[in-house]
Design an enzyme around this catalytic site. Structure first.
Site, PDB file in Angstrom:
ATOM      1  N   CYS A  45       3.130   4.326  -3.298  1.00  0.00           N
ATOM      2  CA  CYS A  45       2.954   3.546  -4.537  1.00  0.00           C
ATOM      3  C   CYS A  45       3.172   4.442  -5.758  1.00  0.00           C
ATOM      4  CB  CYS A  45       1.562   2.929  -4.605  1.00  0.00           C
ATOM      5  SG  CYS A  45       1.235   1.751  -3.300  1.00  0.00           S
TER       6      CYS A  45
HETATM    7  C1  BEZ Z   1       1.249   4.417   0.100  1.00  0.00           C
HETATM    8  O1  BEZ Z   1       1.460   3.956  -1.015  1.00  0.00           O
HETATM    9  O2  BEZ Z   1       1.580   5.552   0.395  1.00  0.00           O
HETATM   10  C2  BEZ Z   1       0.625   3.554   1.165  1.00  0.00           C
HETATM   11  C3  BEZ Z   1      -0.285   2.567   0.797  1.00  0.00           C
HETATM   12  C4  BEZ Z   1      -0.879   1.802   1.797  1.00  0.00           C
HETATM   13  C5  BEZ Z   1      -0.554   2.034   3.126  1.00  0.00           C
HETATM   14  C6  BEZ Z   1       0.389   3.019   3.478  1.00  0.00           C
HETATM   15  C7  BEZ Z   1       0.972   3.785   2.479  1.00  0.00           C
END
Ligand code: BEZ
Length: 211
Positions: free
Chosen positions: A45
């Site tokens: 994210c």
């Molecule tokens: C991420 O943004 O890295 C992420 C968020 C939720 C689950 C897996 C990865």
């Protein structure tokens, strides 16, 4: 009821990082991109929000507003926004909806319970100035999206809306376009007086129309 392309994008009022908004009023006469991400302080994210901030000037040129969404608390966002600027080199220059009561996530089907019953998956909605949904996509949490592709879709949608041309497989800005089937040959002669290449009567290829 699940949303479909062509449906009106549901309106809502929501808390955002820049204050409360009414979604349709916020869109005004622009195009809009509403995208959800699972959670603040997560690595994928972080990269996505930073990249979107870098692309904002391209969306601005095309009269497209962008807004992110997660179910995080507003107060959680501030430190994370600083982290995004520090690690991705772009400061988040668009609002984020803080959908703590999941009202908007439920309205747009952004929570896919068999993936996670508490966090949104990565969805993108492109909404036209008519407030209708033009594109919807859902990605798993572990896969960062290709936001250049979203910009490419905007270019394609805007060409269709202005010039009644569609874009072929793997089209890039500047490549040849295709007259949409709804335009008859007689209408096409007026709109495309230079003519078109036609390897089959139903395939009518023209240079990309100028703005
Ligand atoms: C991420 O943004 O890295 C992420 C968020 C939720 C689950 C897996 C990865």
């Amino acid at each position: 009821m699940s949303l479909k392309i062509g449906d009106q994008a549901p309106n809502f009022k929501a808390k955002t990082t820049v204050g409360e908004i009414d979604f349709h009023q916020w869109i005004e006469n622009s195009w809009a991109i509403l995208f959800s991400h699972p959670k603040s302080f997560t690595p994928v994210c972080t990269t996505e929000l930073g990249y979107m901030a870098g692309l904002k000037k391209e969306f601005d040129k095309r009269n497209v507003k962008i807004i992110g969404l997660s179910v995080d608390q507003p107060e959680d966002q501030n430190q994370w926004l600083k982290d995004i600027e520090e690690t991705q080199g772009n400061s988040v220059n668009y609002p984020l909806i803080c959908d703590t009561d999941k009202k908007v996530s439920d309205l747009y089907g952004m929570i896919h319970p068999n993936a996670s019953d508490t966090l949104t998956v990565r969805t993108v909605f492109i909404i036209g100035p008519d407030k209708n949904i033009k594109l919807m996509l859902s990605y798993p949490a572990s896969t960062g999206r290709n936001f250049d592709e979203i910009l490419r879709v905007i270019d394609s949608l805007q060409l269709t809306s202005k010039h009644q041309v569609a874009t072929p497989v793997n089209w890039k800005k500047g490549d040849k376009c295709i007259i949409i089937p709804a335009v008859s040959d007689d209408e096409a002669k007026d709109k495309f007086p230079e003519g078109w290449d036609s390897p089959k009567p139903y395939i009518r290829i023209v240079p990309q129309p100028k703005d």
